[in-house]
Design a protein around this motif. Sequence first.
Motif, PDB file in Angstrom:
ATOM      1  N   SER A  41       0.940  -1.999  -0.314  1.00 20.94           N
ATOM      2  CA  SER A  41      -0.277  -0.380   0.149  1.00 20.94           C
ATOM      3  C   SER A  41       0.981   1.068   0.253  1.00 20.94           C
ATOM      4  N   THR A  42       2.364   0.857   0.574  1.00 24.65           N
ATOM      5  CA  THR A  42       3.060   2.279   0.330  1.00 24.65           C
ATOM      6  C   THR A  42       3.852   2.467  -0.900  1.00 24.65           C
ATOM      7  N   PRO A  43       4.378   3.321  -1.182  1.00 21.72           N
ATOM      8  CA  PRO A  43       5.007   3.339  -2.526  1.00 21.72           C
ATOM      9  C   PRO A  43       6.708   2.948  -2.296  1.00 21.72           C
ATOM     10  N   GLU A  44       7.269   3.016  -0.707  1.00 22.08           N
ATOM     11  CA  GLU A  44       7.940   2.214  -0.572  1.00 22.08           C
ATOM     12  C   GLU A  44       7.361   0.675  -0.457  1.00 22.08           C
ATOM     13  N   ALA A  45       6.492   0.281  -0.017  1.00 18.29           N
ATOM     14  CA  ALA A  45       6.501  -0.941  -0.233  1.00 18.29           C
ATOM     15  C   ALA A  45       5.962  -1.881  -1.228  1.00 18.29           C
ATOM     16  N   TRP A  46       5.583  -1.109  -2.185  1.00 16.82           N
ATOM     17  CA  TRP A  46       5.286  -1.658  -3.586  1.00 16.82           C
ATOM     18  C   TRP A  46       7.105  -1.522  -4.121  1.00 16.82           C
ATOM     19  N   ALA A  47       7.583  -0.446  -4.446  1.00 16.35           N
ATOM     20  CA  ALA A  47       9.133  -0.668  -4.937  1.00 16.35           C
ATOM     21  C   ALA A  47       9.703  -1.372  -4.471  1.00 16.35           C
ATOM     22  N   ALA A  48      10.132  -1.972  -3.018  1.00 12.78           N
ATOM     23  CA  ALA A  48      10.592  -3.373  -2.450  1.00 12.78           C
ATOM     24  C   ALA A  48       9.578  -4.480  -3.323  1.00 12.78           C
ATOM     25  N   TYR A  49       8.606  -4.899  -3.193  1.00  9.04           N
ATOM     26  CA  TYR A  49       8.007  -5.943  -3.259  1.00  9.04           C
ATOM     27  C   TYR A  49       8.148  -6.016  -5.214  1.00  9.04           C
ATOM     28  N   THR A  50       8.362  -5.704  -6.124  1.00  9.46           N
ATOM     29  CA  THR A  50       8.547  -5.139  -7.276  1.00  9.46           C
ATOM     30  C   THR A  50      10.350  -5.560  -7.634  1.00  9.46           C
ATOM     31  N   LYS A  51      11.155  -4.590  -6.826  1.00  4.96           N
ATOM     32  CA  LYS A  51      12.913  -5.523  -7.004  1.00  4.96           C
ATOM     33  C   LYS A  51      11.915  -6.443  -6.420  1.00  4.96           C
ATOM     34  N   LEU A  52      11.690  -7.546  -5.873  1.00 11.12           N
ATOM     35  CA  LEU A  52      11.806  -8.903  -5.020  1.00 11.12           C
ATOM     36  C   LEU A  52      11.972  -9.588  -6.268  1.00 11.12           C
ATOM     37  N   TRP A  53      10.189  -9.377  -6.983  1.00 11.16           N
ATOM     38  CA  TRP A  53       9.867  -9.908  -8.569  1.00 11.16           C
ATOM     39  C   TRP A  53      11.313 -10.138  -9.535  1.00 11.16           C
ATOM     40  N   GLY A  54      11.749  -8.254  -9.198  1.00  9.27           N
ATOM     41  CA  GLY A  54      12.450  -8.635 -10.879  1.00  9.27           C
ATOM     42  C   GLY A  54      11.492  -7.672 -11.483  1.00  9.27           C
ATOM     43  N   LEU A  55      10.763  -6.951 -11.533  1.00 12.65           N
ATOM     44  CA  LEU A  55      10.024  -5.955 -12.303  1.00 12.65           C
ATOM     45  C   LEU A  55      10.754  -5.292 -13.682  1.00 12.65           C
ATOM     46  N   ASP A  56      12.003  -5.049 -13.216  1.00 12.00           N
ATOM     47  CA  ASP A  56      13.073  -4.000 -13.841  1.00 12.00           C
ATOM     48  C   ASP A  56      13.911  -4.845 -14.534  1.00 12.00           C
ATOM     49  N   ALA A  57      13.781  -6.694 -15.149  1.00 14.82           N
ATOM     50  CA  ALA A  57      14.635  -7.035 -14.731  1.00 14.82           C
ATOM     51  C   ALA A  57      13.999  -7.808 -16.269  1.00 14.82           C
ATOM     52  N   ILE A  58      13.065  -7.218 -16.486  1.00 21.99           N
ATOM     53  CA  ILE A  58      12.129  -8.148 -17.416  1.00 21.99           C
ATOM     54  C   ILE A  58      12.077  -7.473 -19.044  1.00 21.99           C
ATOM     55  N   PRO A  59      13.064  -8.214 -19.523  1.00 23.51           N
ATOM     56  CA  PRO A  59      13.806  -7.666 -20.817  1.00 23.51           C
ATOM     57  C   PRO A  59      13.324  -6.784 -21.578  1.00 23.51           C
ATOM     58  N   ALA A  60      12.097  -7.170 -22.089  1.00 26.81           N
ATOM     59  CA  ALA A  60      11.164  -5.669 -22.695  1.00 26.81           C
ATOM     60  C   ALA A  60      11.277  -3.479 -21.517  1.00 26.81           C
ATOM     61  N   ILE A  61      11.069  -4.227 -20.475  1.00 30.97           N
ATOM     62  CA  ILE A  61      11.381  -2.663 -19.303  1.00 30.97           C
ATOM     63  C   ILE A  61      13.161  -3.021 -19.075  1.00 30.97           C
ATOM     64  N   ARG A  62      13.626  -3.159 -19.414  1.00 33.54           N
ATOM     65  CA  ARG A  62      15.072  -3.153 -18.612  1.00 33.54           C
ATOM     66  C   ARG A  62      15.807  -2.866 -19.979  1.00 33.54           C
ATOM     67  N   ALA A  63      15.564  -3.623 -21.004  1.00 33.62           N
ATOM     68  CA  ALA A  63      16.306  -2.339 -22.088  1.00 33.62           C
ATOM     69  C   ALA A  63      15.436  -1.171 -22.888  1.00 33.62           C
ATOM     70  N   ALA A  64      14.622  -0.932 -22.645  1.00 34.16           N
ATOM     71  CA  ALA A  64      13.768   0.151 -22.808  1.00 34.16           C
ATOM     72  C   ALA A  64      14.353   1.647 -21.987  1.00 34.16           C
ATOM     73  N   THR A  65      14.348   1.005 -20.658  1.00 34.02           N
ATOM     74  CA  THR A  65      14.794   2.403 -19.427  1.00 34.02           C
ATOM     75  C   THR A  65      15.997   1.673 -19.984  1.00 34.02           C
ATOM     76  N   ASP A  66      17.405   0.943 -20.068  1.00 35.55           N
ATOM     77  CA  ASP A  66      18.555   1.229 -20.508  1.00 35.55           C
ATOM     78  C   ASP A  66      18.423   2.575 -21.836  1.00 35.55           C
TER      79      ASP A  66
END
Length: 196
Positions: free
Chosen positions: A155-180
């Motif tokens: 429910s908090t931005p911090e908890a959501w950020a930790a959760y997405t990091k834990l599950w590798g949201l930024d590591a999804i290839p389409a997300i990682r390449a576009a972000t880079d």
Amino acid sequence: MSHFPTDQEIGRRVRDAREDAGIKQQGDLVPLLRAAGLPWSQGTLSRVELGQRSVKVTEAAVLAEVLGVTVPALIGAPESTTREVLWAAYLGAENVAKVLRTVEDVYWETVRGVRDKARQDNELRSRVQERRDKYLAIRSEDLRRQAIRDGDDVSTPEAWAAYTKLWGLDAIPAIRAATDVLEGLESADDTVGGEG
């Protein structure tokens, strides 16, 4: 020269491992083996323990797992043989590391090329941004449903950020390449992340 175990020696080790696991009767082990995918009868187990039947590598793996021992311990592989197998595996890992480095170099070269073009091409930049946004939205929604299902508080931005990091949201290839690509456009310094 290494001594390789005979069927009789392996059979004794299987029997000893069974008894060490607290399974006194062969008939008590058979259902456990079958549940693990090894369709042996009590007769098969008996022939193995007597050294009258060889054990295949795939069978040894199941036996070791069920009995709580390692395959080398179960079959009595000489230490030197185990060491050589591990050394060969290590050399294979070195080769994989070389391939990974080459792939990483190609990745960053491509990211830099797209980034350079996207600096002057607003349509290309928009397409990269839209693709990242699309995948972020889809995967974020999947993760929110997963968090609710698992009872995790995001429910908090911090908890959501930790959760997405834990599950590798930024590591999804389409997300990682576009972000880079996009982060390189936004920064004054053109060296990003793992480039080099």
